[in-house]
Design an enzyme around this catalytic site. Structure first.
Site, PDB file in Angstrom:
ATOM      1  N   GLY A 277      14.417 -88.006  30.639  1.00  0.00           N
ATOM      2  CA  GLY A 277      14.645 -88.874  29.478  1.00  0.00           C
ATOM      3  C   GLY A 277      13.449 -89.028  28.567  1.00  0.00           C
ATOM      4  N   PRO A 320      12.293 -83.795  33.625  1.00  0.00           N
ATOM      5  CA  PRO A 320      12.408 -83.631  32.175  1.00  0.00           C
ATOM      6  C   PRO A 320      13.260 -82.418  31.816  1.00  0.00           C
ATOM      7  CG  PRO A 320      10.298 -82.794  32.939  1.00  0.00           C
ATOM      8  CD  PRO A 320      10.980 -83.380  34.145  1.00  0.00           C
ATOM      9  N   ARG A 359      24.801 -82.567  18.042  1.00  0.00           N
ATOM     10  CA  ARG A 359      24.067 -83.820  18.242  1.00  0.00           C
ATOM     11  C   ARG A 359      24.071 -84.714  17.003  1.00  0.00           C
ATOM     12  NH1 ARG A 359      19.238 -84.238  19.009  1.00  0.00           N
ATOM     13  NH2 ARG A 359      19.306 -86.082  20.331  1.00  0.00           N
ATOM     14  N   TYR A 363      25.607 -88.061  18.034  1.00  0.00           N
ATOM     15  CA  TYR A 363      24.628 -89.147  18.251  1.00  0.00           C
ATOM     16  C   TYR A 363      23.978 -89.613  16.963  1.00  0.00           C
ATOM     17  CZ  TYR A 363      24.657 -87.073  22.951  1.00  0.00           C
ATOM     18  OH  TYR A 363      25.019 -86.555  24.164  1.00  0.00           O
ATOM     19  N   CYS A 390      35.834 -77.111   9.794  1.00  0.00           N
ATOM     20  CA  CYS A 390      36.816 -77.904   9.060  1.00  0.00           C
ATOM     21  C   CYS A 390      36.690 -79.379   9.422  1.00  0.00           C
ATOM     22  CB  CYS A 390      38.201 -77.401   9.427  1.00  0.00           C
ATOM     23  SG  CYS A 390      38.935 -76.577   8.051  1.00  0.00           S
ATOM     24  N   TYR A 420      20.104 -79.498  24.461  1.00  0.00           N
ATOM     25  CA  TYR A 420      21.422 -80.089  24.181  1.00  0.00           C
ATOM     26  C   TYR A 420      22.030 -79.566  22.878  1.00  0.00           C
ATOM     27  CZ  TYR A 420      19.647 -82.988  27.894  1.00  0.00           C
ATOM     28  OH  TYR A 420      19.108 -83.403  29.084  1.00  0.00           O
TER      29      TYR A 420
HETATM   30  C1  LIG Z   1      19.851 -87.314  36.248  1.00  0.00           C
HETATM   31  C2  LIG Z   1      19.223 -86.738  35.042  1.00  0.00           C
HETATM   32  N1  LIG Z   1      17.993 -86.193  35.156  1.00  0.00           N
HETATM   33  C3  LIG Z   1      17.379 -85.646  34.083  1.00  0.00           C
HETATM   34  C4  LIG Z   1      17.991 -85.631  32.844  1.00  0.00           C
HETATM   35  C5  LIG Z   1      17.258 -84.991  31.694  1.00  0.00           C
HETATM   36  O1  LIG Z   1      17.064 -85.828  30.643  1.00  0.00           O
HETATM   37  P1  LIG Z   1      16.154 -85.369  29.401  1.00  0.00           P
HETATM   38  O2  LIG Z   1      16.626 -84.029  28.983  1.00  0.00           O
HETATM   39  O3  LIG Z   1      16.398 -86.404  28.383  1.00  0.00           O
HETATM   40  O4  LIG Z   1      14.742 -85.330  29.902  1.00  0.00           O
HETATM   41  C6  LIG Z   1      19.251 -86.201  32.681  1.00  0.00           C
HETATM   42  C7  LIG Z   1      19.902 -86.215  31.361  1.00  0.00           C
HETATM   43  O5  LIG Z   1      20.963 -86.680  31.132  1.00  0.00           O
HETATM   44  C8  LIG Z   1      19.890 -86.763  33.813  1.00  0.00           C
HETATM   45  O6  LIG Z   1      21.110 -87.306  33.725  1.00  0.00           O
END
Ligand SMILES: Cc1ncc(COP(=O)(O)O)c(C=O)c1O
Length: 462
Positions: A277, A320, A359, A363, A390, A420
């Protein structure tokens, strides 16, 4: 419930009202180093990525195409490994972008791989990633996926429901294996950028609730099953996080559970996985912490929370995804229709759209883009980069300043599309998904082939 906003630091572009464009940048040709891949330069005005000229890349591989700077990815892996140190583990979250080449790069740099479906697991296994360095996630793992993971010798399986604990034990018994298990805990913390929300209850599909006692019960059940090895606890609190404050609350709550486990079972929690995250910069307004400060912050938080409960410090793991792959990649598009909507803005249509980057629509994400096939001294033109689907919501970059002499046929590069984007790509409107090209030392290499119309027709049973 507490909502904590951190006023320090610049505002994130996503908090601007949807139709409030930021001020134009001073130099339309500049490449902000925090947003563009580390190997991005302008050579006589033309964007080069990892030493390759974007016009050559577009000529050889077509557009739209994702271009990944391999050295950027590897460099970020090394930074995570160094910052978290030898007594921690870093797993690349393959959901951000999953291809055999990238999984090989990250494991060559010392990371493990976190997968969340049987499909991602097969990519990792076929890339010959050591199964012991793979973690399997998922809130609804299919029996076949659990069985495959157990038989392949996957290093850690993150259990997410009571049914799954029983199912996994069955597969482990059947295979005569003893998989290592992390219990995913729902801490009631949800974090995004500078804000997090801490609640006493958990309204989501992932993990075992701490507040309800389900997490304590899950650990009890894992410990009672001789075919499962309890390896530790897992918590993931959100995405695109710029601040460690949310992790502090989560770690405090997880450490409380670890203390109860020690008291009830005399078992020490050996591993604490704080998930992923970690945020990246998509626009100049985004100011994420560097990996060194992030790692120092998380390590200090875990040490302090363990000490508060009189616990030994467990091995820390992070996962990550975006932080490793996100900034390494740009999407190259060719400009098509340019439509000036009088007095409002110019709509610049490109040859991809929401099927290769959902995205923005999903989002309301913000991106930075630039004219790539040349530089320009023309004045800035307030633009919206849109795709060719479309859908009026088919927006790639909501607010962009592009040179007023932009013309059909120009190449446009959108930065920070490594995470993503391809992994969420679709065939909406029967657009073939773009290819992915890795560049290193000026040499491009196709790592994911572009789909063709034949690929699309092959699935049509007629
Ligand atoms: C359990 C878990 N680990 C790691 C990640 C990776 O998150 P990020 O790409 O934001 O670092 C996610 C993303 O949804 C997740 O659900």
């Amino acid at each position: 419930m507490s909502r904590v906003a951190h006023p320090a630091g610049p505002r994130h572009a996503d908090v601007l009202p949807a139709d409030h464009p930021p001020a134009p940048p001073a130099d339309l040709n500049a490449l902000h180093p925090a947003i563009w891949p580390r190997g991005a330069r302008r050579n006589r005005g033309v964007l080069t990525l990892g030493g390759a000229d974007v016009r050559d890349l577009a000529g050889e591989f077509g557009t739209p195409v994702f271009v990944t700077d391999e050295e950027d990815v590897r460099g970020r892996c090394r930074e995570y490994m160094e910052a978290f140190g030898a007594d921690a583990d870093v797993y690349y979250a393959a959901k951000a972008f999953c291809s055999r080449a990238v999984l090989r790069w990250v494991t060559e740099e010392g990371l493990g791989v976190d997968v969340c479906t049987g499909g991602e697991l097969e990519v990792a296994l076929s890339a010959r990633i050591d199964p012991a360095r793979i973690t399997l996630h998922g809130n609804n793992k299919l029996p076949a996926e659990l069985s495959r993971a157990v038989l392949a010798g996957v290093g850690r399986i993150v259990v997410d429901s009571f049914e799954e604990i029983a199912r996994l034990a069955y597969h482990a018994d059947e295979a005569g294996r003893r998989p290592r298990v992390l219990v995913r805990v729902t801490t009631g913390v949800e974090a995004h950028t500078h804000e997090f929300m801490a609640t006493a209850h958990d309204d989501q599909k992932f993990g075992f609730s701490l507040a309800s006692g389900a997490a304590d019960e899950a650990v009890r059940r894992v410990l009672a099953l001789p075919s499962l090895e309890f390896a530790g606890l897992h918590s993931h609190i959100g995405s695109q996080i710029f601040d460690t404050a949310g992790f502090e609350v989560a770690a405090h709550r997880v450490a409380g559970l670890a203390a109860r486990i020690a008291a009830e079972h005399e078992v020490t929690v050996a591993e604490l996985d704080l998930g992923g995250g970690f945020g990246i910069a998509y626009t100049p307004e985004d100011d994420p912490p560097d990996v060194k400060s992030l790692a120092a912050g998380l390590r200090a938080i875990v040490a302090a929370q363990c000490s508060a409960f009189g616990l030994p410090v467990p091995r820390l793991t992070v996962e990550p995804g975006r932080g490793i792959i996100g900034p390494s990649t740009v999407t190259l598009y060719q400009v098509g229709t340019i439509k000036n909507v009088d007095g409002i803005r110019t709509y610049v249509s490109v040859d991809g759209g929401m099927s290769d980057n959902i995205r923005t629509a999903l989002y309301d994400a913000s991106y930075t883009c630039a004219l790539a096939s040349r530089s320009s001294d023309a004045p800035p033109m307030l633009s919206r980069v849109v795709g060719r689907h479309c859908e009026s919501g088919d927006i790639v970059v909501r607010h962009a300043y592009l040179p007023a002499d932009l013309a059909p046929g120009d190449l446009l590069a959108v930065a920070a599309t490594g995470a993503y984007c391809w992994s969420l790509a679709s065939n909406y409107n029967h657009l073939p998904r773009p290819g992915v090209v890795a560049v290193r030392d000026g040499v491009p290499r196709l790592i994911v082939r572009r789909e063709t119309l034949d690929d699309l027709l092959r699935l049509d049973a007629g």
